[in-house]
Write an enzyme that holds these catalytic residues in place. Sequence first.
Site, PDB file in Angstrom:
ATOM      1  N   HIS A  15      34.099  38.650  33.308  1.00 34.49           N
ATOM      2  CA  HIS A  15      33.818  39.055  34.696  1.00 34.49           C
ATOM      3  C   HIS A  15      32.376  39.544  34.942  1.00 34.49           C
ATOM      4  CE1 HIS A  15      34.869  42.835  32.801  1.00 34.49           C
ATOM      5  NE2 HIS A  15      36.165  42.667  32.936  1.00 34.49           N
TER       6      HIS A  15
ATOM      7  N   ASP B  37      40.899  37.461  36.487  1.00 36.38           N
ATOM      8  CA  ASP B  37      41.118  38.880  36.191  1.00 36.38           C
ATOM      9  C   ASP B  37      42.253  39.417  37.066  1.00 36.38           C
ATOM     10  OD1 ASP B  37      40.903  41.362  35.046  1.00 36.38           O
ATOM     11  OD2 ASP B  37      39.001  41.912  35.984  1.00 36.38           O
TER      12      ASP B  37
ATOM     13  N   GLY C  14      41.267  47.064  40.387  1.00 41.17           N
ATOM     14  CA  GLY C  14      41.841  45.740  40.167  1.00 41.17           C
ATOM     15  C   GLY C  14      42.483  45.116  41.389  1.00 41.17           C
TER      16      GLY C  14
END
Length: 430
Positions: free
Chosen positions: A238, A311, A330
Amino acid sequence: MPLKKLSKHTVLKAGTIIDPFNKQTYKADLWIKDGSIEGIGEFDAPRSAEIIDCKDKIITHGFCDLHVHFREPGREDKETLDTGSLSAMAGGFTRVCVMPNTNPPLDSPEMINFIKEKAEKCPIHIHPIGAVTKAQNGKDITEMALMFKEGAVAFSDDGLPIQDGAVMRIALEYSTLIDVPVINHAEDECLRSEGVMHEGNISTHLGLPGNPDLAESAMVHRDLELAEFTGAKLHVPHVSSAKAVQHIQKMKRKNNNITAEVTPHHLFFNDQALRSYDTNLKVAPPIRTDFDRKALIKAVKDGTIDCIATDHAPHTLEDKETTFDCASFGMIGLESAFGVVNRVLVKESGMELIDLISLLTTNPRKIFGFDANLFSKGAMAEITVIDPDYEWTFDKNHIYSKSGNSPFIGESLEGKVELTISTNSIYKRQ
């Protein structure tokens, strides 16, 4: 969920086949028999075969995601291997790699075997990534070789950056014995401090503690140097900053063992979007400036960044429906991924569709050593059919994850997955 068992004989009719492995694009029919590729182009399928009209659609390899969180074991209230699989199928993904920061973490051969055995019943291929350190404590190296024998495809303490350079060095050295990548969540925790978003003008304006791009780039630089020193494979997850891109670009000129990924959300959003205080935009590493976003797009187009990974990080409502500083980091991302990256990279940035598909298929498979020649006769069918020009608005009805923490809800996307075939199962868009 529109998921069912594949017919004994299935023909995908009149589609445009994009084969990213052989770098070919052509119009043809594709025949699947007992879940495997039986023929492409000229063949005599039985009259009983199920015919699926793919006119004006793209038939290509099933997508592969090297970076997802399915939360099992320990947080099945957020996601399970089963619900994560449905989410993946809806997004066109037939193969994923699950991160080890579960509860307990995937830090032993037994835990790797637990995931492998449970994944056998899922409609997609699920590969566990093993923890680098025991209990992800950042100190004691796990039994990497034994975990590899049980099926671990890489090693990471994702979510918990390995701060100790000596521990990272040892992990990289051990990884050379089994020839698999090490993945380190690239953040210097001291520089990150209590930061909850990118440090800059917007964080100052919003009154939120900032996480500077230096926190990422400094750790990326350290890990790149250690990878070169040890001769190990390093996969940088990421990537979010222009500074990190520069370090990766420089090292890749002299080291073929370096690979990197970028998420759809880092390509789509910039820190201006956080003015909404939408906690679904609270991610690690953070959404950064538009300068960084454009640098990531350029890095994808010039090959500095090798693949796209979502992710996918599910959270409960309680985790997200709170103040920004208290919310969990997240977002989910599997169902929306193709519509996001197709819009940003192909429609807005001029990338060729076959190149985007490579970022989602052959490139990630090569990084982890999976078979990438999916259209060879006899290969197990991992197929995604897409409509690259379909314009749609992402909403809660498109989510099959147990969690709904997506900032893409309400966003206009371009390109949609029509159907996904994996492990003799088929998903069709409703």
